[in-house]
Design a protein around this motif. Structure first.
Motif, PDB file in Angstrom:
ATOM      1  N   PHE A  34       2.697 -19.069   4.001  1.00  0.00           N
ATOM      2  CA  PHE A  34       3.912 -17.785   3.950  1.00  0.00           C
ATOM      3  C   PHE A  34       4.508 -17.590   5.444  1.00  0.00           C
ATOM      4  N   ARG A  35       5.931 -17.620   4.825  1.00  0.00           N
ATOM      5  CA  ARG A  35       6.450 -16.858   5.966  1.00  0.00           C
ATOM      6  C   ARG A  35       6.614 -16.047   5.732  1.00  0.00           C
ATOM      7  N   PRO A  36       7.650 -14.818   6.891  1.00  0.00           N
ATOM      8  CA  PRO A  36       7.536 -13.747   6.421  1.00  0.00           C
ATOM      9  C   PRO A  36       8.901 -13.154   5.377  1.00  0.00           C
ATOM     10  N   GLY A  37       8.460 -12.413   4.446  1.00  0.00           N
ATOM     11  CA  GLY A  37       9.246 -11.875   3.836  1.00  0.00           C
ATOM     12  C   GLY A  37       8.341 -12.960   1.824  1.00  0.00           C
ATOM     13  N   ASN A  38       7.421 -13.417   2.100  1.00  0.00           N
ATOM     14  CA  ASN A  38       6.457 -13.660   0.491  1.00  0.00           C
ATOM     15  C   ASN A  38       7.177 -15.436   0.633  1.00  0.00           C
ATOM     16  N   ASP A  39       7.565 -15.545   1.563  1.00  0.00           N
ATOM     17  CA  ASP A  39       8.755 -17.563   1.635  1.00  0.00           C
ATOM     18  C   ASP A  39       7.596 -18.345   1.991  1.00  0.00           C
ATOM     19  N   PRO A  40       6.988 -19.525   0.620  1.00  0.00           N
ATOM     20  CA  PRO A  40       5.994 -20.626   1.027  1.00  0.00           C
ATOM     21  C   PRO A  40       7.129 -21.648   2.039  1.00  0.00           C
ATOM     22  N   TYR A  41       6.223 -22.082   3.154  1.00  0.00           N
ATOM     23  CA  TYR A  41       6.272 -22.670   3.587  1.00  0.00           C
ATOM     24  C   TYR A  41       6.602 -24.531   2.374  1.00  0.00           C
ATOM     25  N   PRO A  42       7.508 -25.890   2.749  1.00  0.00           N
ATOM     26  CA  PRO A  42       7.186 -26.801   2.023  1.00  0.00           C
ATOM     27  C   PRO A  42       6.562 -27.174   1.629  1.00  0.00           C
ATOM     28  N   TRP A  43       5.209 -27.306   2.768  1.00  0.00           N
ATOM     29  CA  TRP A  43       3.857 -27.885   2.882  1.00  0.00           C
ATOM     30  C   TRP A  43       3.166 -27.168   1.757  1.00  0.00           C
ATOM     31  N   THR A  44       3.279 -26.257   1.199  1.00  0.00           N
ATOM     32  CA  THR A  44       2.895 -25.008   0.307  1.00  0.00           C
ATOM     33  C   THR A  44       2.229 -26.290  -0.829  1.00  0.00           C
ATOM     34  N   ILE A  45       3.711 -26.745  -1.448  1.00  0.00           N
ATOM     35  CA  ILE A  45       3.724 -27.360  -2.852  1.00  0.00           C
ATOM     36  C   ILE A  45       2.862 -26.140  -3.654  1.00  0.00           C
ATOM     37  N   SER A  60      11.903 -24.729  -9.911  1.00  0.00           N
ATOM     38  CA  SER A  60      12.867 -25.692  -8.965  1.00  0.00           C
ATOM     39  C   SER A  60      12.858 -26.684  -7.969  1.00  0.00           C
ATOM     40  N   ALA A  61      12.001 -26.867  -7.207  1.00  0.00           N
ATOM     41  CA  ALA A  61      11.743 -26.847  -6.108  1.00  0.00           C
ATOM     42  C   ALA A  61      11.338 -28.309  -6.015  1.00  0.00           C
ATOM     43  N   PRO A  62      12.466 -29.472  -5.572  1.00  0.00           N
ATOM     44  CA  PRO A  62      12.601 -31.002  -5.594  1.00  0.00           C
ATOM     45  C   PRO A  62      11.360 -31.690  -4.637  1.00  0.00           C
ATOM     46  N   HIS A  63      10.846 -30.818  -3.824  1.00  0.00           N
ATOM     47  CA  HIS A  63      10.209 -31.623  -2.676  1.00  0.00           C
ATOM     48  C   HIS A  63       8.785 -31.677  -3.494  1.00  0.00           C
ATOM     49  N   ALA A  64       8.714 -29.925  -4.069  1.00  0.00           N
ATOM     50  CA  ALA A  64       6.695 -29.367  -4.302  1.00  0.00           C
ATOM     51  C   ALA A  64       6.750 -30.714  -5.921  1.00  0.00           C
TER      52      ALA A  64
END
Length: 93
Positions: free
Chosen positions: A49-60, A66-70
């Motif tokens: 997670f980035r600051p602000g509880n925002d997950p990195y894209p690689w985490t899935i 709604s995240a199409p990459h996941a």
């Protein structure tokens, strides 16, 4: 009715991802490889997670429905797991 719920879809996506990861690691590393999905979950919890509880894209796993990459990542991992099972003989170590 249950399939319309975002939580059910997210759990299904995450399950596909973790099963694909386990199929790949088990075929390549044998019995100890089945622990790789647990290690993935721990890695996501500790440094995903980035600051602000925002997950990195690689985490899935913690990505919203709604995240199409996941969704694409989960399908690719599951497909890779199936291909690995077909292509490589079972390692009984």
């Amino acid at each position: 009715m249950a399939l319309g719920d975002g939580v059910v879809i997210t759990v299904g996506r995450n399950t596909l991802f973790l099963i694909g990861l386990m199929l790949c690691s088990r075929a390549l590393f044998g019995q100890p490889g089945s622990l790789l999905p647990v290690a993935w979950i721990l890695a996501v919890c500790l440094c995903g997670f980035r600051p602000g509880n925002d997950p990195y894209p690689w985490t899935i796993l913690p990505e919203p429905v709604s995240a199409p990459h996941a969704a694409v990542g989960a399908l690719l991992m599951f497909t890779a797991g199936l291909i690995t099972q077909i292509r490589y003989p079972r390692n009984s170590a």
